[in-house]
Design a protein around this motif. Structure first.
Motif, mmCIF file in Angstrom:
data_model
loop_
_atom_site.group_PDB
_atom_site.id
_atom_site.type_symbol
_atom_site.label_atom_id
_atom_site.label_comp_id
_atom_site.label_asym_id
_atom_site.label_seq_id
_atom_site.Cartn_x
_atom_site.Cartn_y
_atom_site.Cartn_z
ATOM 1 N N GLY A 101 0.781 -1.036 -0.013
ATOM 2 C CA GLY A 101 0.063 -0.012 -0.029
ATOM 3 C C GLY A 101 1.000 1.310 -0.110
ATOM 4 O O GLY A 101 0.487 2.383 0.036
ATOM 5 N N ALA A 102 2.222 0.985 0.130
ATOM 6 C CA ALA A 102 2.878 2.340 -0.075
ATOM 7 C C ALA A 102 3.693 2.179 -1.218
ATOM 8 O O ALA A 102 4.136 1.128 -1.677
ATOM 9 C CB ALA A 102 3.656 2.429 1.210
ATOM 10 N N THR A 103 4.473 3.404 -1.853
ATOM 11 C CA THR A 103 5.360 3.547 -2.747
ATOM 12 C C THR A 103 6.460 3.861 -2.132
ATOM 13 O O THR A 103 6.699 4.952 -1.513
ATOM 14 C CB THR A 103 4.911 4.566 -3.821
ATOM 15 O OG1 THR A 103 3.690 3.972 -4.237
ATOM 16 C CG2 THR A 103 5.815 4.588 -4.981
ATOM 17 N N THR A 104 7.604 3.179 -2.508
ATOM 18 C CA THR A 104 8.966 3.509 -1.922
ATOM 19 C C THR A 104 9.762 4.036 -3.000
ATOM 20 O O THR A 104 10.007 3.264 -4.158
ATOM 21 C CB THR A 104 9.587 2.234 -1.338
ATOM 22 O OG1 THR A 104 8.760 1.759 -0.436
ATOM 23 C CG2 THR A 104 11.174 2.750 -0.881
ATOM 24 N N VAL A 105 10.486 5.156 -2.744
ATOM 25 C CA VAL A 105 11.533 5.683 -3.926
ATOM 26 C C VAL A 105 12.898 5.871 -3.285
ATOM 27 O O VAL A 105 12.895 6.239 -2.261
ATOM 28 C CB VAL A 105 10.957 7.140 -4.371
ATOM 29 C CG1 VAL A 105 11.742 7.762 -5.195
ATOM 30 C CG2 VAL A 105 9.691 7.155 -4.855
ATOM 31 N N THR A 106 13.785 5.126 -3.698
ATOM 32 C CA THR A 106 14.975 5.148 -3.420
ATOM 33 C C THR A 106 16.138 5.862 -4.290
ATOM 34 O O THR A 106 16.028 5.602 -5.493
ATOM 35 C CB THR A 106 15.693 3.479 -3.124
ATOM 36 O OG1 THR A 106 14.921 2.931 -2.434
ATOM 37 C CG2 THR A 106 17.210 3.574 -2.649
#
Length: 86
Positions: free
Chosen positions: A58-63
């Motif tokens: 449910g979350a978007t992770t941006v590295t």
């Protein structure tokens, strides 16, 4: 919509909740090629060597990999991702 940005050894990791990963991806692409309508600093964008986008639980992770830190990127990301939606 919430953004949580933390420093990691290689750059910055941002966890975004309440965003569509497709929308985030499109905005990142616009920033990378200088077509963004928000606070994208070209000098900061040049310090970034890679951006990885992942969707998980449910979350978007941006590295963001490069010579950047959370303190510098947080206001830019807030402006780009949330600014238009307020």
């Amino acid at each position: 919509m919430k953004i949580n940005i933390t420093n990691v050894p290689s750059g910055v990791k941002a966890t975004l909740t309440g965003f569509s990963s497709a929308e985030v991806g499109a905005k990142i692409e616009a920033c990378q090629n200088g077509q963004c309508s928000c606070e994208c600093d070209p000098e900061i964008m040049q310090k970034i060597t890679g951006i990885e986008l992942k969707e998980e639980s449910g979350a978007t992770t941006v590295t963001i990999v490069g010579n950047v830190d959370a303190e510098t990127l947080a206001p830019m990301m807030q402006s780009c991702l949330i600014g238009e939606n307020q």
